[in-house]
Write a protein that holds these residues in place. Structure first.
Motif, short mmCIF file in Angstrom:
data_model
loop_
_atom_site.label_atom_id
_atom_site.label_comp_id
_atom_site.label_asym_id
_atom_site.label_seq_id
_atom_site.Cartn_x
_atom_site.Cartn_y
_atom_site.Cartn_z
N GLN A 702 -3.81 -15.06 33.18
CA GLN A 702 -3.36 -13.76 33.64
C GLN A 702 -4.30 -13.12 34.66
N ALA A 703 -5.63 -13.29 34.51
CA ALA A 703 -6.57 -12.56 35.38
C ALA A 703 -7.89 -13.31 35.50
N VAL A 704 -8.55 -13.09 36.63
CA VAL A 704 -9.91 -13.58 36.87
C VAL A 704 -10.81 -12.36 37.03
N THR A 705 -11.95 -12.36 36.34
CA THR A 705 -12.88 -11.24 36.41
C THR A 705 -14.24 -11.74 36.86
N THR A 714 -10.14 -4.49 29.41
CA THR A 714 -8.89 -5.22 29.23
C THR A 714 -7.82 -4.25 28.77
N ILE A 715 -6.64 -4.30 29.38
CA ILE A 715 -5.54 -3.41 29.05
C ILE A 715 -4.30 -4.25 28.79
N ALA A 753 -3.98 -6.93 32.47
CA ALA A 753 -5.07 -6.90 33.44
C ALA A 753 -6.40 -6.88 32.72
N SER A 754 -7.42 -7.50 33.34
CA SER A 754 -8.76 -7.52 32.78
C SER A 754 -9.74 -7.57 33.94
#
Length: 828
Positions: A702-705, A714-715, A753-754
Motif C-alpha cells: 500500500q505505501a512506501v515510507t 499510519t491511518i 496511508a503510512s
C-alpha cells in the motif's frame, strides 16, 4: 496645320515597357528616400534634415554663446536655403533634438514647451526659442576650413555640406531610427565618455575583440535610464549589426502603511510614452489580468519620474512587478539594426566597422584642415616676406608709390623695382602708416618666425597618418573630458525574458487527486485546524462513483512527477494546475497530461533534479525499483517509461530518497517491513526491479515510507490512526513478510496511508466523499505495534479515508486573532 506638323509629335514618342519604367522609377524613388531622407550617414550620424537644420543655425550665428532666438527663425532659414519640404518636418526635427528624453546628448537647447515624455506636443514654433548646444558645435567646428565637400542646394542658389566634420561619433552617441523603402535603421544611443574611450583604444588596437569592446562600452546608454537585461543581445548587435536588447524600467518596492507594499517606478524604457503606459496598467487592472493593485497614480515632476502603484494587503509585490514587465511597456525590446549610409550605399555594420569608417572620416577631416591651415600659413608667410622687403627699403617704396598716378600703377612699380608679386604688392599698398614704426617691424619678424614653426609642424603632421591619428586621439580625449557624464542605463545580469514562473508567486499549496484523476490546488489556509476526532468540513465535491485518492503539499514552482499505474512518468508544473475553491471538483488530469488508459497512482513534488537523489518505486505485488532522479530531468509531453511491470502488477507508490535512507513498506493488511535502501541496487529507467516484501494471500503493498522524521503515522480507511516509534520495527531482510504494524479489522478498516512525520507537523486528512479535517500531529497518540490507534476523524456511514497530506511547521501560517480565539474556545 500641315501634315508634317500633325505627325511631328508622334515621332517624339518613345515606347517603354510599363514594368521596366515602374521598376526604374520605383528604384529611383527608393534610393532617394534611403539616401536623402531616412537613413543617416555613417560619418556624422545625421540624416539630411538634421544636418541642414544644424548648419542653418550655425550659419545664422544661432550658437550656444548667443542669446536664444525664436525657433521659427531657424526653421525659416533651413527651409529657405536647404530643405524645402515643409516647416512641420523641420520643426519636428528641431524639437526632437531638444528633448532630453529623446536624445542622449541634445543637439539643440530649447526654451519653452518642447513636449513631454507623456506624448504632449511642443508649442508652436513662434512661441519656443532655441540655439545650438556645445555638443552640436563639436559636430560643426572647422567646417569653414574646407574639411568637407559642399554641394549645391535644391535650387543652386547656395551650397550646403554633404557631411559635417563631426569630432564626436554621433551615430553611436545619439543613435538614430528611420524607416526607408524595404529597410529600416534603429540604433541605440551610447555614453559619450565610453564611446570616446573606445575610439581611443581602437586607434591603438584596431583588432579589438568583443570582450575588449564590452569592457569599455558594456552596452547602450539610454537618456531615460532603465535596465538592460543580459548582454547576449548587446553582443549580437556589436558583432553582427543586429540584436534584440530587452530594456526594463527601474522599480523599487516600498512598505507603506499597515504593512501594505507599493511599487515605485522611477525610470521607464527608452521611447516609451509614460501616460500611455499608465493607461495600459489601469486597463489591465480593470480586465483583471493583473490583480492586487489598489491604487495607481503619477507623481512625476520636474525632478524626475515617479509612478506609484499601491498594492492590496498580502499581495506579493515581486509577482505584480513581473506581471507589469510581462504585459506592459515597463519592459520593451529594442531591436538593433545598425544600418547607415556608407560611400553612398546602405549597409548594416558591426561596431568595429562603424568606428573604422568614422575614424577614416576624421582622418580625412584633419588632413584637409591641416592642408587648409598650411596653405593659409604659407600665404601669410609670403605676404610677410614682401612686407619685410618694403620695410627694409621704406623710403624707396614710398617714393615709388607717390610717383605713381594710380594704385594699379603703384603696384606695377613695386613689382618691377623690388621683385614682388601682385599679392605682396597689394599687401604693401594696404599697409597702414602705423606699421612703419620699429616696434611693428619687430612684430612682423616675430610673426614670420612663428609661421615658420607652424608650417614645419603642419608639414610634419601631414607626413604620416600616424601623426594624424595622434591628433585625433588628443581631440577625442578633449571631447571626452568636456562632455562625458555618468552612465544612466544599468546592464543587469539575469534572464533575458520572463518565464511563466516569474509571474507566479512561490508558495506552498494543498493538492488533491481523486481516484478518477481529477486534480486541484488550494491555498493551505483553506482548511483551518481542528481538534482530533472532529467531523471535518466539505473539502471537495466529487461524483458519486468517484472519491479522493491522494492529497499532498507542494510549492507552486515545483515540478510534479506523475506516475501512472502502468509505470510511466509525466511532468506537470504545480502552477499549471487550476486553483479551485474548497468544494470544487477540480480538473481532469487527462486535460493536463497526455495520458491514455492510465491512472495516476503517485505524485512526487520535485524542486531540483539532483543526481545524488533517487526515486524508489513500489508495485502492488511487492516489487521495488530504485532509479536516479536525474534520469527524469528532461520533460516530455508524451511521458516516458519509468519501470517495467510484470503481468497483472501495477505501480502503487513512489518516494524520493538520498541513497542512504531506511525504508518501511506497509501493506493494506497492516504488515510493515523495514530495510536499508542500499540493499536495492540503482538501475536505469525501464528496469523490472526486485522483491521488496513478501505478501500473504489477499494482501498487497500500500505505501512506501522513508525514515527521516520522528514517527511513522499510519491511518486506516475508517478514520483510525496512530504514531509509532521507528524502533518498534526491527530491520528485516528485504523480501520477508515484516511485522504487524496496526490492527486492521472491521472496526478500523484497511490501511490507506503510512508516512514518516514530525511531532510539529499538521496533517490534512481527506475522505472519499470530500470531507477534510486538518489537525495537529501531537494530538495523535504514540502507540505500540499491533494496536488500532485513536479516532482521527469521525465518518458518516459509507464514507472512508483516502489519504492525508503533511503540513510542516515551515508551511504553517500564524493564526489571526479570530482563528486564535476559536482555537482557545476549542481547548476550553
Amino acid at each position: 496645320m500641315t501634315s508634317e506638323e500633325s505627325v511631328a509629335p508622334a515621332a517624339r514618342v518613345i515606347k517603354v515597357a510599363i514594368e521596366d519604367e515602374m521598376k526604374k522609377s520605383y528604384i529611383d524613388y527608393a534610393m532617394s528616400v534611403i539616401i536623402g531622407r531616412a537613413i543617416p550617414d555613417i560619418r556624422d550620424g545625421l540624416k539630411p534634415v538634421h544636418r541642414r537644420t544644424l548648419y542653418a543655425m550655425w550659419g545664422s550665428g544661432n550658437t550656444s554663446d548667443k542669446p536664444f532666438r525664436k525657433s521659427v527663425k531657424a526653421v525659416a532659414a533651413t527651409m529657405e536655403n536647404y530643405h524645402p519640404h515643409g516647416d512641420s518636418a523641420i520643426y519636428d526635427t528641431l524639437v526632437k533634438m531638444a528633448q532630453p528624453f529623446s536624445y542622449r546628448y541634445m543637439l539643440v537647447e530649447g526654451q519653452g514647451n518642447f513636449g513631454s515624455i507623456d506624448g504632449d506636443s511642443a508649442a508652436a514654433m513662434r512661441y519656443t526659442e532655441a540655439r545650438l548646444t556645445k555638443v552640436a558645435e563639436a559636430l560643426l567646428i572647422d567646417i569653414e576650413k574646407d574639411t568637407v565637400n559642399f554641394i549645391p542646394n535644391f535650387d543652386g542658389s547656395t551650397k550646403e555640406p554633404s557631411v559635417l566634420p563631426a569630432k564626436i561619433p554621433n551615430l553611436l552617441v545619439n543613435g538614430t531610427s528611420g524607416i526607408a523603402v524595404g529597410m529600416a535603421t534603429n540604433m541605440p544611443p551610447h555614453n559619450l565618455g565610453e564611446v570616446c574611450t573606445l575610439l581611443e583604444r581602437f586607434i591603438e588596437t584596431p583588432d579589438l575583440s568583443i570582450q575588449d569592446i564590452l569592457s569599455i562600452m558594456p552596452g547602450p546608454d539610454f537618456p531615460t535610464g532603465g535596465q538592460i537585461m543580459g548582454s547576449e543581445g548587446i553582443m549580437n548587435a556589436y558583432t553582427t549589426g543586429y540584436g534584440r536588447i530587452i530594456v526594463r524600467g527601474v522599480a523599487e518596492v516600498e512598505t507603506g502603511k499597515r504593512d501594505t507594499e507599493k511599487i515605485i517606478i522611477s525610470e521607464i524604457p527608452y521611447q516609451v510614452n509614460k501616460a500611455r503606459m499608465i493607461e495600459n496598467i489601469a486597463e489591465l487592472v480593470r480586465e483583471k489580468k493583473i490583480e492586487g493593485i489598489s491604487d495607481l497614480r503619477d507623481e512625476s515632476d520636474k525632478d524626475g519620474i515617479r509612478v506609484v502603484i499601491e498594492l492590496k494587503k498580502g499581495i506579493n509585490a515581486q509577482v505584480v512587478l513581473n506581471l507589469l514587465y510581462k504585459h506592459t511597456q515597463l519592459q520593451t525590446t529594442f531591436g538593433v539594426i545598425n544600418l547607415s549610409i556608407v560611400d553612398g550605399q546602405p549597409k548594416v555594420l558591426p561596431v568595429t566597422d562603424i568606428l573604422r569608417h568614422f575614424l577614416a572620416h576624421r582622418v580625412e577631416v584633419v588632413r584637409r584642415r591641416t592642408e587648409f591651415e598650411l596653405q593659409k600659413a604659407r600665404d601669410r608667410f609670403h605676404i610677410l616676406l614682401g612686407l619685410l622687403i618694403a620695410l627694409d627699403r621704406i623710403d624707396e617704396v614710398i617714393a615709388a608709390i607717390r610717383a605713381s598716378p594710380s594704385a594699379e600703377e603703384a603696384g606695377v612699380a613695386l613689382i618691377d623695382r623690388f621683385g614682388l608679386d601682385m599679392v605682396q604688392a597689394d599687401a604693401i599698398l594696404k599697409m597702414q602708416l602705423r606699421r612703419l614704426a620699429a616696434l611693428e617691424h619687430q612684430k612682423i619678424l616675430d610673426e614670420k618666425t612663428a609661421l615658420e614653426e607652424e608650417i614645419t609642424r603642419l608639414m610634419e603632421l601631414l607626413s604620416s597618418e600616424a601623426n594624424i591619428l595622434s591628433v585625433i586621439k588628443v581631440e577625442t580625449s578633449e571631447i571626452r573630458e568636456k562632455f562625458s557624464d555618468p552612465r544612466r542605463t544599468e546592464i543587469a545580469l539575469g534572464a533575458d525574458f520572463l518565464g511563466k514562473e516569474a509571474l507566479i508567486e512561490e508558495k506552498q499549496v494543498f493538492l488533491a487527486l481523486t481516484e478518477q484523476n481529477y486534480i486541484k490546488r488550494m491555498p493551505l489556509d483553506t482548511y483551518r485546524q481542528q481538534r482530533r476526532g472532529g467531523r471535518g468540513i466539505i473539502g471537495m465535491s466529487t461524483k458519486e462513483e468517484d472519491c479522493i485518492g491522494s492529497v499532498f503539499v507542494a510549492s507552486t514552482h515545483d515540478y510534479l512527477l506523475c506516475f501512472s499505474d502502468k509505470g510511466k512518468a509525466y511532468w506537470l508544473k504545480v502552477y499549471d494546475i487550476p486553483e479551485g475553491s474548497r468544494t470544487s471538483r477540480g480538473k481532469a488530469i487527462v486535460n493536463l497530461l497526455n495520458i491514455n488508459d492510465e491512472s495516476i497512482q503517485a505524485v512526487i513534488p520535485v524542486a531540483n533534479f539532483r543526481s545524488d537523489h533517487f526515486l524508489f518505486f513500489a508495485t502492488r505485488n511487492g516489487t521495488v525499483v530504485k532509479i536516479g532522479l536525474d534520469q527524469f530531468s528532461h520533460p516530455r509531453q508524451t511521458g516516458i517509461n519509468a519501470i517495467k511491470l510484470r503481468d497483472g502488477d501495477e505501480l502503487v507508490d513512489v518516494k524520493c530518497t538520498d541513497g542512504a535512507c531506511e525504508l518501511v513498506l506497509t501493506t493494506r493488511h497492516g504488515q510493515s517491513l523495514r530495510f536499508h535502501e542500499e540493499t536495492v541496487r540503482a538501475v536505469g529507467r525501464g528496469a523490472m526491479g526486485v522483491r521488496g516484501i513478501s505478501l500473504r494471500h489477499g494482501d498487497n503493498l500500500q505505501a512506501v515510507t522513508v525514515i527521516n522524521f520522528d514517527h511513522l503515522l499510519t491511518i486506516t480507511e475508517n478514520g483510525y490512526g496512530k504514531r509509532t516509534e521507528f524502533e518498534e520495527f526491527r530491520g528485516h531482510g528485504r523480501g520477508t513478510l515484516g511485522v504487524r504494524n496496526i490492527v486492521t479489522d472491521v472496526r478500523s478498516g484497511m490501511v490507506v496511508a503510512s508516512r514518516a512525520i514530525s511531532d510539529t507537523d499538521e496533517i490534512i486528512v481527506m475522505t472519499a466523499s470530500g470531507i477534510v479535517i486538518r489537525t495537529r500531529v501531537d494530538e495523535i497518540a504514540i502507540q505500540k505495534r499491533s494496536t488500532r490507534g485513536v479516532r482521527i476523524i469521525r465518518l458518516d456511514d459509507g464514507d472512508r479515508v483516502t489519504g492525508f497530506a503533511i503540513v510542516t511547521a515551515e508551511m504553517q501560517t500564524p493564526l489571526d486573532e479570530d482563528d486564535q480565539k476559536e482555537e482557545d474556545d476549542q481547548k476550553e
